[in-house]
Design an enzyme around this catalytic site. Structure first.
Site, PDB file in Angstrom:
ATOM      1  N   ASP A   1       0.807  -1.223   0.000  1.00 47.50           N
ATOM      2  CA  ASP A   1       0.000   0.000   0.000  1.00 47.50           C
ATOM      3  C   ASP A   1       0.839   1.272   0.000  1.00 47.50           C
ATOM      4  OD1 ASP A   1      -1.987  -1.869   0.375  1.00 47.50           O
ATOM      5  OD2 ASP A   1      -2.936  -0.807   2.041  1.00 47.50           O
TER       6      ASP A   1
ATOM      7  N   HIS B   1       3.561  -2.209   3.316  1.00 48.22           N
ATOM      8  CA  HIS B   1       3.604  -0.862   2.735  1.00 48.22           C
ATOM      9  C   HIS B   1       4.930  -0.638   2.029  1.00 48.22           C
ATOM     10  CE1 HIS B   1       0.515  -0.620   5.857  1.00 48.22           C
ATOM     11  NE2 HIS B   1      -0.012   0.369   5.154  1.00 48.22           N
TER      12      HIS B   1
HETATM   13 NI    NI Z   1      -2.733   3.255   3.160  1.00 48.03          NI
END
Ligand code: NI
Length: 293
Positions: A98, A244
């Site tokens: 992400d 992430h």
């Molecule tokens: Ni996010």
């Protein structure tokens, strides 16, 4: 004392066995298979018009390889509105990243994935797509899936319907301009989205809401080894794993994490491929696409 010695020897044998087992499955502390970073090698992080010298770094030492999987990604029939994992009969998992694209971390993550024949799903933030369209283009060219993660990364449950519509359509259009593809799923920022919002977004955009079942809390920056250990211990068949590519540490954790998962027999697919298994358009055993009747 012979009994003391016996006990000591027994413990030593058990400890040695554990060390060997963890070495054979891949351990989080190992950096033998680390891909050198582009900046460490003295060139820019991605190939552009101005930086044609960029080459994908060579991987030093053998790494395990994800099998070639030509699975259907068509989940339209029978798919649901929200998923945090998918029930599958084989050890298929989806790795998701992400908040990118990020000019330092996403390209070196792509190198790591390519070395292992792994296809992942990237939930990109629209404003970053506009800053780094060439990274999105490379991500798509290398076979990964792009999902919609909003334009400004605000909490959807606090937004009006028209604000959400704007967040999603601006991001969709930025992805289309950058790489010529359309996102097919949504991950709401912070996972925060009301059921009512999920339903109208599904009806209007066709995006199922994708959450996750494995969360290493990597945004708290616990260190690469902790990120790796949490993912290895939490992942089971059908897992959707959250990480992430915004954070360097999370990408640092990936060589050992990906190798550990491959050595445990997991097979990486994209989110859409995982959803297609749920919808019954692909069987869990199939390694080639099954033609629809
Ligand atoms: Ni996010």
């Amino acid at each position: 004392m012979p009994t003391e010695l016996n006990r000591y020897m027994k413990r030593l044998v058990i400890a040695l066995g554990l060390v060997l087992l963890s070495a054979s499955l891949g351990s989080c502390g190992s950096d033998k298979t680390k891909v050198p970073t582009a900046s460490a090698a003295g060139y820019g992080p991605v190939k552009t018009m101005n930086n044609t010298a960029y080459r994908t770094p060579e991987v030093h030492g053998p790494v395990p390889r994800n099998p070639d999987l030509e699975l259907s990604a068509d989940f339209t029939k029978g798919a649901g509105i929200s998923f945090s994992r998918v029930a599958v009969a084989d050890k298929f998992i989806a790795m998701t990243f992400d908040d990118g694209p990020n000019p330092q971390n996403t390209p070196r993550l792509l190198d790591m994935l390519r070395a292992r024949n792994i296809k992942a799903t990237f939930y990109v933030v629209g404003r970053n797509v506009e800053l780094y369209p060439q990274i999105v283009r490379r991500t798509v060219a290398e076979g990964h899936e792009i999902g919609n993660h909003s334009f400004t990364h605000r909490l959807f449950s606090k937004l009006s319907d028209s604000e959400i519509r704007d967040e999603l359509s601006r991001t969709r259009d930025a992805i289309g301009r950058a790489a010529g593809v359309q996102p097919r799923t949504l991950r709401p920022p912070y996972g925060g989205m009301l059921q009512r919002q999920r339903e109208w977004v599904y009806a209007e955009f066709g995006y199922p809401t994708i959450l996750w079942s494995v969360d290493p809390l990597d945004w708290r920056r616990p260190g690469a080894n902790a990120v790796c250990a949490r993912i290895l211990s939490g992942t089971t068949a059908g897992s959707i794993v959250l990480a992430h590519d915004l954070h360097g540490q999370s990408v640092d954790a990936m060589p050992a994490t990906l190798d550990g998962l491959l050595r445990r027999g997991f097979k990486f697919v994209t989110v859409s491929q995982l959803l297609a298994m749920k919808a019954g358009t692909a069987t869990a055993q199939a390694t080639v696409a099954v033609p629809a009747p």
